[in-house]
Design a protein around this motif. Sequence first.
Motif, PDB file in Angstrom:
ATOM      1  N   UNK A   1      12.147 -12.400 -11.810  1.00 21.73           N
ATOM      2  CA  UNK A   1      12.015 -12.654 -10.387  1.00 21.73           C
ATOM      3  C   UNK A   1      10.742 -13.405 -10.051  1.00 21.73           C
ATOM      4  N   UNK A   2      10.518 -13.577  -8.757  1.00 24.09           N
ATOM      5  CA  UNK A   2       9.350 -14.306  -8.254  1.00 24.09           C
ATOM      6  C   UNK A   2       8.445 -13.299  -7.541  1.00 24.09           C
ATOM      7  N   UNK A   3       7.211 -13.131  -8.033  1.00 26.83           N
ATOM      8  CA  UNK A   3       6.306 -12.126  -7.500  1.00 26.83           C
ATOM      9  C   UNK A   3       5.281 -12.724  -6.544  1.00 26.83           C
ATOM     10  N   UNK A   4       4.977 -11.957  -5.499  1.00 28.28           N
ATOM     11  CA  UNK A   4       3.919 -12.290  -4.556  1.00 28.28           C
ATOM     12  C   UNK A   4       3.055 -11.048  -4.333  1.00 28.28           C
ATOM     13  N   UNK A   5       1.728 -11.192  -4.328  1.00 26.29           N
ATOM     14  CA  UNK A   5       0.885 -10.054  -3.919  1.00 26.29           C
ATOM     15  C   UNK A   5       1.214  -9.663  -2.488  1.00 26.29           C
ATOM     16  N   UNK A   6       1.187  -8.363  -2.211  1.00 27.44           N
ATOM     17  CA  UNK A   6       1.614  -7.861  -0.902  1.00 27.44           C
ATOM     18  C   UNK A   6       0.477  -7.138  -0.210  1.00 27.44           C
ATOM     19  N   UNK A   7       0.245  -7.494   1.039  1.00 22.56           N
ATOM     20  CA  UNK A   7      -0.692  -6.766   1.892  1.00 22.56           C
ATOM     21  C   UNK A   7       0.109  -5.723   2.661  1.00 22.56           C
ATOM     22  N   UNK A   8      -0.101  -4.461   2.348  1.00 26.18           N
ATOM     23  CA  UNK A   8       0.734  -3.386   2.914  1.00 26.18           C
ATOM     24  C   UNK A   8       0.180  -2.977   4.269  1.00 26.18           C
ATOM     25  N   UNK A   9       0.592  -3.691   5.304  1.00 27.38           N
ATOM     26  CA  UNK A   9       0.093  -3.423   6.648  1.00 27.38           C
ATOM     27  C   UNK A   9       1.210  -3.100   7.624  1.00 27.38           C
ATOM     28  N   UNK A  10       2.362  -2.662   7.126  1.00 29.13           N
ATOM     29  CA  UNK A  10       3.482  -2.321   8.006  1.00 29.13           C
ATOM     30  C   UNK A  10       4.241  -1.139   7.418  1.00 29.13           C
ATOM     31  N   UNK A  11       5.068  -0.528   8.247  1.00 28.53           N
ATOM     32  CA  UNK A  11       5.877   0.607   7.815  1.00 28.53           C
ATOM     33  C   UNK A  11       7.296   0.128   7.535  1.00 28.53           C
ATOM     34  N   UNK A  12       7.819   0.521   6.387  1.00 25.97           N
ATOM     35  CA  UNK A  12       9.157   0.069   5.996  1.00 25.97           C
ATOM     36  C   UNK A  12      10.226   0.528   6.979  1.00 25.97           C
TER      37      UNK A  12
END
Length: 344
Positions: free
Chosen positions: A102-113
Amino acid sequence: VKSIQHIDFIMLIPLIFSVVLISIVQGNGEFTVINSPSGVLFKGHERVAEEDLLEVYSASLGFSIERSSSWTGFYITDPFKLANAIVEINVDGLSSLDNNEGHQFPLKTNADNNDIFYALSQRIQSRYPGRKSKFVDINLSEGLSAVQEHSFLSGLKELEESKAQYRYLKPSSKEDQAFLQEINLLNAISKQVENGAVTYNSEPDYYNINCFGLHTISDLYGENSAAVKEGKRLLIEAINRLNAAFKKAYNNRVLFTIVTSDASHTRRVRDASQGNGKAEEEPDKYNRSKAYSGNYPVIFNIILWFGVVMVFSLLAISLAIGNMDPGRDSIIYRMTSTRMKKDN
């Protein structure tokens, strides 16, 4: 004047430190695109904010976005070959699955799923009112009870026990067994999709599947332990099987993603029993601490380090004022002097 400028800089230290601290404690994660339709292109490895995923999913379905973003990792190449379904796998408690596919991107976890799931579901319903789009939110830790409310999984009555032999995971352990039950449930869902339980009916569908078992394994053995690596391998294999099933069901017009996040990395004790599929806490014979809210470490770090910075900043300011030369450096002393010059 120099002394005043020096004091102003010292007073800015708490503000600067607070901004840096907030950016640090938000947590790390990874956004991985396992499959995307031919009309959607993901490129680069720029960090993406979790709150932007709502707009990425909306655009992948052909919807107009409601909030602009500076993220440059997403492009629409053909508006006639967009996604007919969104499938998101959420893995809690880990920053990455170390998946080479797959294609990976770093994620800034600033939201609720949960907020993303609700918002996108509302957008689909407003775009297709009165239709029969599927909105599937499954918590694998709840066992079979998690799928009973979804009609396309109504044929799933029991889980098949895996015959595989594990090198590091121990089925006799409560935590390990709970995670392996999640893998069994994920494989069972894949089998139902492979057998034709999912059919496309011209309305977009949204599947959100949450995995919490690997979080517990990571807390128990350590994030870099052999058991966690084996757990990641099993989860990746199950996810790849589910991806293949959805690709076939939607004729490859599905956006299949994995979101990993360590923002709520606290110890959790979960029990997924076969009887009722409910997770419940039992007294811990090792006398480990109880489970806290996912916001506990964030609030604790903010209060602790902000307090430390405020104390040292106050000390530095006090020393700076105390060492001033009243006759030369400080305009405060000169303007309040009783012998101040007067114009006659």
